[in-house]
Scaffold this motif. Structure first.
Motif, PDB file in Angstrom:
ATOM      1  N   THR A   1     -16.612 -13.969 -18.334  1.00  0.00           N
ATOM      2  CA  THR A   1     -16.613 -15.358 -17.877  1.00  0.00           C
ATOM      3  C   THR A   1     -17.442 -16.154 -18.866  1.00  0.00           C
ATOM      4  O   THR A   1     -18.576 -15.777 -19.173  1.00  0.00           O
ATOM      5  CB  THR A   1     -17.219 -15.490 -16.471  1.00  0.00           C
ATOM      6  OG1 THR A   1     -16.474 -14.666 -15.574  1.00  0.00           O
ATOM      7  CG2 THR A   1     -17.171 -16.927 -15.987  1.00  0.00           C
ATOM      8  N   VAL A   2     -16.866 -17.242 -19.380  1.00  0.00           N
ATOM      9  CA  VAL A   2     -17.547 -18.098 -20.339  1.00  0.00           C
ATOM     10  C   VAL A   2     -17.797 -19.440 -19.671  1.00  0.00           C
ATOM     11  O   VAL A   2     -16.892 -20.018 -19.061  1.00  0.00           O
ATOM     12  CB  VAL A   2     -16.701 -18.303 -21.620  1.00  0.00           C
ATOM     13  CG1 VAL A   2     -17.395 -19.266 -22.585  1.00  0.00           C
ATOM     14  CG2 VAL A   2     -16.412 -16.966 -22.283  1.00  0.00           C
ATOM     15  N   VAL A   3     -19.039 -19.919 -19.777  1.00  0.00           N
ATOM     16  CA  VAL A   3     -19.399 -21.226 -19.232  1.00  0.00           C
ATOM     17  C   VAL A   3     -19.875 -22.096 -20.380  1.00  0.00           C
ATOM     18  O   VAL A   3     -20.783 -21.715 -21.123  1.00  0.00           O
ATOM     19  CB  VAL A   3     -20.529 -21.104 -18.179  1.00  0.00           C
ATOM     20  CG1 VAL A   3     -20.878 -22.473 -17.618  1.00  0.00           C
ATOM     21  CG2 VAL A   3     -20.139 -20.141 -17.087  1.00  0.00           C
ATOM     22  N   GLU A   4     -19.233 -23.260 -20.540  1.00  0.00           N
ATOM     23  CA  GLU A   4     -19.709 -24.226 -21.523  1.00  0.00           C
ATOM     24  C   GLU A   4     -21.051 -24.762 -21.025  1.00  0.00           C
ATOM     25  O   GLU A   4     -21.395 -24.604 -19.863  1.00  0.00           O
ATOM     26  CB  GLU A   4     -18.689 -25.349 -21.695  1.00  0.00           C
ATOM     27  CG  GLU A   4     -17.322 -24.876 -22.159  1.00  0.00           C
ATOM     28  CD  GLU A   4     -17.354 -24.128 -23.477  1.00  0.00           C
ATOM     29  OE1 GLU A   4     -18.114 -24.527 -24.385  1.00  0.00           O
ATOM     30  OE2 GLU A   4     -16.618 -23.140 -23.601  1.00  0.00           O
ATOM     31  N   ALA A   5     -21.819 -25.400 -21.879  1.00  0.00           N
ATOM     32  CA  ALA A   5     -23.157 -25.880 -21.530  1.00  0.00           C
ATOM     33  C   ALA A   5     -23.177 -26.596 -20.181  1.00  0.00           C
ATOM     34  O   ALA A   5     -22.244 -27.310 -19.829  1.00  0.00           O
ATOM     35  CB  ALA A   5     -23.668 -26.811 -22.615  1.00  0.00           C
ATOM     36  N   GLY A   6     -24.234 -26.380 -19.434  1.00  0.00           N
ATOM     37  CA  GLY A   6     -24.401 -27.026 -18.137  1.00  0.00           C
ATOM     38  C   GLY A   6     -25.478 -26.335 -17.329  1.00  0.00           C
ATOM     39  O   GLY A   6     -26.136 -25.400 -17.791  1.00  0.00           O
ATOM     40  N   ARG A   7     -25.656 -26.796 -16.104  1.00  0.00           N
ATOM     41  CA  ARG A   7     -26.671 -26.229 -15.222  1.00  0.00           C
ATOM     42  C   ARG A   7     -26.108 -25.036 -14.458  1.00  0.00           C
ATOM     43  O   ARG A   7     -24.922 -24.999 -14.146  1.00  0.00           O
ATOM     44  CB  ARG A   7     -27.129 -27.274 -14.203  1.00  0.00           C
ATOM     45  CG  ARG A   7     -27.783 -28.478 -14.832  1.00  0.00           C
ATOM     46  CD  ARG A   7     -28.261 -29.528 -13.818  1.00  0.00           C
ATOM     47  NE  ARG A   7     -27.328 -29.730 -12.740  1.00  0.00           N
ATOM     48  CZ  ARG A   7     -27.657 -29.715 -11.437  1.00  0.00           C
ATOM     49  NH1 ARG A   7     -28.897 -29.514 -11.050  1.00  0.00           N
ATOM     50  NH2 ARG A   7     -26.749 -29.916 -10.516  1.00  0.00           N
ATOM     51  N   THR A   8     -26.965 -24.082 -14.152  1.00  0.00           N
ATOM     52  CA  THR A   8     -26.558 -22.934 -13.348  1.00  0.00           C
ATOM     53  C   THR A   8     -27.517 -22.773 -12.170  1.00  0.00           C
ATOM     54  O   THR A   8     -28.658 -23.222 -12.206  1.00  0.00           O
ATOM     55  CB  THR A   8     -26.556 -21.619 -14.157  1.00  0.00           C
ATOM     56  OG1 THR A   8     -27.853 -21.400 -14.689  1.00  0.00           O
ATOM     57  CG2 THR A   8     -25.531 -21.647 -15.271  1.00  0.00           C
ATOM     58  N   ALA A   9     -27.005 -22.128 -11.135  1.00  0.00           N
ATOM     59  CA  ALA A   9     -27.815 -21.767  -9.972  1.00  0.00           C
ATOM     60  C   ALA A   9     -27.739 -20.262  -9.816  1.00  0.00           C
ATOM     61  O   ALA A   9     -26.650 -19.685  -9.851  1.00  0.00           O
ATOM     62  CB  ALA A   9     -27.295 -22.453  -8.716  1.00  0.00           C
ATOM     63  N   HIS A  10     -28.899 -19.645  -9.659  1.00  0.00           N
ATOM     64  CA  HIS A  10     -28.988 -18.203  -9.459  1.00  0.00           C
ATOM     65  C   HIS A  10     -29.413 -17.988  -8.015  1.00  0.00           C
ATOM     66  O   HIS A  10     -30.558 -18.257  -7.654  1.00  0.00           O
ATOM     67  CB  HIS A  10     -30.004 -17.594 -10.435  1.00  0.00           C
ATOM     68  CG  HIS A  10     -29.646 -17.846 -11.864  1.00  0.00           C
ATOM     69  ND1 HIS A  10     -28.959 -16.928 -12.621  1.00  0.00           N
ATOM     70  CD2 HIS A  10     -29.849 -18.918 -12.660  1.00  0.00           C
ATOM     71  CE1 HIS A  10     -28.768 -17.425 -13.826  1.00  0.00           C
ATOM     72  NE2 HIS A  10     -29.299 -18.623 -13.873  1.00  0.00           N
ATOM     73  N   LEU A  11     -28.485 -17.534  -7.189  1.00  0.00           N
ATOM     74  CA  LEU A  11     -28.785 -17.324  -5.780  1.00  0.00           C
ATOM     75  C   LEU A  11     -29.502 -16.000  -5.590  1.00  0.00           C
ATOM     76  O   LEU A  11     -29.176 -15.009  -6.247  1.00  0.00           O
ATOM     77  CB  LEU A  11     -27.491 -17.308  -4.953  1.00  0.00           C
ATOM     78  CG  LEU A  11     -26.887 -18.663  -4.582  1.00  0.00           C
ATOM     79  CD1 LEU A  11     -26.508 -19.473  -5.794  1.00  0.00           C
ATOM     80  CD2 LEU A  11     -25.704 -18.470  -3.661  1.00  0.00           C
ATOM     81  N   ALA A  12     -30.447 -15.987  -4.682  1.00  0.00           N
ATOM     82  CA  ALA A  12     -31.055 -14.722  -4.272  1.00  0.00           C
ATOM     83  C   ALA A  12     -29.966 -13.886  -3.623  1.00  0.00           C
ATOM     84  O   ALA A  12     -28.952 -14.422  -3.145  1.00  0.00           O
ATOM     85  CB  ALA A  12     -32.180 -14.976  -3.275  1.00  0.00           C
ATOM     86  N   GLY A  13     -30.151 -12.594  -3.596  1.00  0.00           N
ATOM     87  CA  GLY A  13     -29.182 -11.734  -2.927  1.00  0.00           C
ATOM     88  C   GLY A  13     -28.990 -12.195  -1.485  1.00  0.00           C
ATOM     89  O   GLY A  13     -29.966 -12.344  -0.751  1.00  0.00           O
ATOM     90  N   GLN A  14     -27.743 -12.439  -1.116  1.00  0.00           N
ATOM     91  CA  GLN A  14     -27.441 -12.899   0.239  1.00  0.00           C
ATOM     92  C   GLN A  14     -27.279 -11.684   1.139  1.00  0.00           C
ATOM     93  O   GLN A  14     -26.475 -10.787   0.873  1.00  0.00           O
ATOM     94  CB  GLN A  14     -26.199 -13.782   0.248  1.00  0.00           C
ATOM     95  CG  GLN A  14     -26.380 -15.059  -0.551  1.00  0.00           C
ATOM     96  CD  GLN A  14     -27.525 -15.899  -0.032  1.00  0.00           C
ATOM     97  OE1 GLN A  14     -27.525 -16.356   1.105  1.00  0.00           O
ATOM     98  NE2 GLN A  14     -28.552 -16.076  -0.863  1.00  0.00           N
ATOM     99  N   CYS A  15     -28.053 -11.671   2.212  1.00  0.00           N
ATOM    100  CA  CYS A  15     -28.129 -10.539   3.133  1.00  0.00           C
ATOM    101  C   CYS A  15     -27.427 -10.873   4.443  1.00  0.00           C
ATOM    102  O   CYS A  15     -27.222 -12.036   4.761  1.00  0.00           O
ATOM    103  CB  CYS A  15     -29.593 -10.200   3.422  1.00  0.00           C
ATOM    104  SG  CYS A  15     -30.522  -9.767   1.949  1.00  0.00           S
TER     105      CYS A  15
END
Length: 136
Positions: A23-37
């Motif tokens: 998966t390739v993402v051009e420049a931008g913001r990302t969100a890293h979610l904690a592991g969803q339980c």
């Protein structure tokens, strides 16, 4: 925004059951979610011993977490799925239920599915870790 995300299965790599190798993402913001339980809003484990019920709760929690940052499952660019595997082969069943869930589009991207001996909460059978490219 999803046009900033491209998913690739290169020639020479094995076919996949729905995810992409890259998966390739051009420049931008990302969100890293904690592991969803599989915990409800009060922190209580949902569906002790019931993988399907726990997957449904994890999917609902992940959808809420994505919505909190203005994202949808299609914005997910990386997923890691952890399933407690005692040798009864729940991995394929977990994959099918997740890909058919409300967050199913999240798993068309670069994904890893792991069988593990134990997760963080007693009785927990599944956890999903997601990274999303946020919309502009």
């Amino acid at each position: 925004m999803t046009e900033r995300i491209s998913r690739i299965n290169p020639d020479g790599l094995h076919p996949t059951p729905g995810y992409h190798h890259i998966t390739v993402v051009e420049a931008g913001r990302t969100a890293h979610l904690a592991g969803q339980c599989p915990l409800d809003g009060s922190g209580t484990l949902v569906g002790p011993g019931d993988l399907d019920a726990q997957i449904d709760q994890v999917a609902a929690n992940a959808l809420a977490a994505l919505a909190a940052v203005g994202a949808e499952p299609a914005h997910v660019v990386r997923s890691v799925i952890y399933v407690v595997d005692d040798g009864t082969a729940p991995l394929g069943a977990a994959w099918r239920r997740l890909t058919g869930s409300v967050i199913g589009p999240a798993f068309t991207t670069a994904s890893t599915l792991l069988g593990v001996a134990r997760l963080g909460f007693a009785g927990q059978l599944v956890e999903v870790d997601l990274t999303a490219a946020l919309p502009d």
